[in-house]
Design an enzyme around this catalytic site. Structure first.
Site, mmCIF file in Angstrom:
data_model
loop_
_atom_site.group_PDB
_atom_site.id
_atom_site.type_symbol
_atom_site.label_atom_id
_atom_site.label_comp_id
_atom_site.label_asym_id
_atom_site.label_seq_id
_atom_site.Cartn_x
_atom_site.Cartn_y
_atom_site.Cartn_z
ATOM 1 N N SER A 32 -1.408 -5.405 -0.901
ATOM 2 C CA SER A 32 -0.879 -4.432 0.057
ATOM 3 C C SER A 32 0.266 -3.661 -0.579
ATOM 4 O O SER A 32 0.703 -3.962 -1.687
ATOM 5 C CB SER A 32 -0.370 -5.166 1.290
ATOM 6 O OG SER A 32 0.836 -5.835 0.960
ATOM 7 N N LYS A 33 0.725 -2.675 0.145
ATOM 8 C CA LYS A 33 1.827 -1.849 -0.351
ATOM 9 C C LYS A 33 3.025 -2.726 -0.683
ATOM 10 O O LYS A 33 3.822 -2.434 -1.551
ATOM 11 C CB LYS A 33 2.239 -0.826 0.710
ATOM 12 C CG LYS A 33 1.084 -0.051 1.310
ATOM 13 C CD LYS A 33 0.720 1.153 0.481
ATOM 14 C CE LYS A 33 -0.700 1.645 0.660
ATOM 15 N NZ LYS A 33 -1.233 1.811 1.974
#
Ligand code: GLU
Length: 526
Positions: free
Chosen positions: A280-281
């Site tokens: 994920s980011k």
């Protein structure tokens, strides 16, 4: 099947410009690129923009920028002309200098500009009885879907029009009735297809749908467009994410129906973050360059190369190891070694892990290998952004920057650390940490010592590492100071802090003028 290995290897990256890519999205592109380069073949960029509702302005530019930054240059791809013809509102600006001047033998490379060709293939399938028009409305299909859901069975189109009279169907189409074209999948038996990593894959025909190959708006969905383009563009190896495996039976049946030779299909493993969490980011899924904004929180997510201080070559090296291994223990490999070693047999079927910490560690190793002048050049954008150096440094200023940055070369893991670590070299006077000033400058006889040292250095001739060491030790000894008491006050007076590169290297680089000004300032004003 003829032997794909005897043909010139041609691979492609076929993104849909529906968002800005993060490093995870580019891993399969990297594999594609490397396979082509390994065999001296061609790497093609094809823009899959048939879903016009999902286009994101600027995404294509970000994709191209990312490929260029990573040095994954495509041999064929969108050319200047075809981009100019594009609707700017949909695609955003794509500066022409970012695009290769050569489109390629198989232009256009935008699927939205290849519609007549898809129509031609669909017509062939219709004429051969391998596809058919279907006239369900959205509501009818929704009802079918709901009925399947109620029975807890997967939705499959009921094939109502599969055997419908073609002349009648054509009449309805010509009369302007909304329709789609569907492909006739086999009704019984097994559909078998080969994946170069996973071996033979098999699906029961009864699990398959007669899928749409031409939508009501005249655009083909991915399934048809990609297969036609891969054929027309003479792609020998299709590398794509494993999320496409469920669609593979559709593709292989289409290829067979068209009588085409299938390319080698390689479904690349998914990517996880550390501890096998979703990438994920937050744990590393950042862009290569630029800034993107989190869809939910709108928080900025910064690019590795221009914000986090990662070298593209380190990023490439770290990324290639996500789901691929050279078959030995090598990890840190320069690009040409990766190209030499890259092969499909090293691609794994199980998920790869992208570990940002490992990337940063690897980046440190790459930084250490850089020639000093190159390190300085690459640090420059970071130093400029921190307003520590002028926008266009003179030759003399540049020589100073080279020396300063070289002092930190062994320590830094990313270029983004450079401004903070070297700030005091560039500021007129350092920012003094209170704690350090209290401890080493404001206490006891430190100021007397520093003042004498300044006086001594004013006319000191041997301004070298060894000469400066000799001078500092000599004055320190006169003041009967302990070992650490000799160097620490000088270090803090010159840099404002207690940690940094070797004191005498630091002094040599700072030069007499700065050293004297800082010693005097520390004595008088700190
Ligand atoms: N346009 C597809 C995507 O962006 C490409 C898949 C493929 O490589 O065939 O996922």
């Amino acid at each position: 099947m003829t032997d794909a290995a005897t043909r010139r290897v041609r691979t492609r990256y076929a993104p849909s410009p529906t968002g800005s890519p993060h490093v995870g999205n580019l891993r399969t592109a990297l594999f594609s690129y490397l396979l082509a380069k390994r065999f001296g073949g061609d790497f093609i960029l094809r823009v899959e923009d048939t879903d016009q509702t999902r286009l994101v302005p600027g995404a294509l530019n970000d994709i191209i920028q990312s490929l260029r930054t990573m040095g994954m240059m495509y041999d064929e791809g969108p050319d200047v002309l075809s981009v100019e013809k594009l609707d700017k509102e949909k695609y955003g600006d794509v500066p022409s200098e970012l695009l290769p001047t050569f489109g390629g033998d198989h232009a256009p490379y935008f699927q939205s500009q290849r519609l007549p060709r898809y129509r031609e293939v669909v017509d062939t399938l219709l004429a051969e009885g391998k596809a058919y028009y279907a006239f369900e409305t959205r509501e009818e299909l929704d009802a079918q879907r709901a009925a399947c859901e109620a029975r807890k069975i997967p939705f499959l189109y009921d094939r109502k029009y599969r055997d419908y009279d073609m002349a009648e169907a054509k009449g309805r189409v010509e009369a302007g009735e909304e329709s789609v074209v569907r492909f006739k999948m086999p009704l019984t038996g097994a559909i078998i297809a080969e994946d170069a990593v996973r071996g033979e894959l098999s699906w029961d025909a009864t699990s398959q749908d007669d899928f749409v190959i031409l939508k009501g708006d005249g655009y083909p969905p991915y399934h048809l467009a990609a297969i036609v383009d891969d054929h027309d563009m003479q792609i020998t190896h299709v590398l794509r994410g494993e999320e496409w495996i469920p669609s593979y039976p559709k593709h292989i049946e289409l290829i067979r129906a068209l009588g085409w030779e299938a390319p080698v299909f390689v479904h690349t493993p998914s990517i996880l973050g550390p501890e096998k969490k979703k990438l994920s980011k937050r744990n590393g899924a950042q862009p290569v360059t630029g800034v993107i904004f989190d869809k939910q929180t709108n928080e900025p997510i910064y690019g590795y190369v221009d914000y986090e201080g990662i070298l593209p070559e380190a990023l490439l090296n770290a990324l290639v190891l996500v789901g691929w291994s050279p078959g030995d223990d090598s990890e840190v490999m320069p690009r040409d070694e990766i190209v030499r070693k890259f092969d499909i047999s090293g691609i794994s079927a199980s998920p790869g892990v992208f570990d940002k910490d490992k990337l940063i560690w690897m980046n440190g190793l790459y930084i250490r290998e850089l020639p000093q002048a190159v390190l300085a050049q690459r640090s420059l954008p970071y130093l400029k952004r921190a307003k520590l150096v002028p926008e266009s440094p003179t030759e003399e200023e540049m020589a100073y920057i080279v020396q300063v940055v070289a002092l930190e070369q062994e320590r830094i893991k990313t270029l983004a650390e450079t401004p903070d670590l070297t700030e005091y070299f560039f500021l007129p006077l350092p920012n003094y940490l209170e704690k350090s000033a209290d401890k080493w400058i404001r206490k006891g006889t430190a100021k007397a010592y520093l003042s004498n040292l300044a006086a001594f250095l004013e006319s000191y001739s041997d301004w070298t590492h060894d000469g400066l060491e000799e001078a500092v030790r000599q004055i320190g000894a006169k003041h009967e100071r302990e070992r650490g008491d000799i160097t620490h006050p000088v270090r803090v007076a010159l840099s404002g802090r207690e940690n940094g590169p070797g004191l005498f290297e630091m002094m040599a680089v700072l030069g007499r003028e700065r050293v004297l000004a800082r010693l005097t300032h520390a004595v008088q004003n700190v």
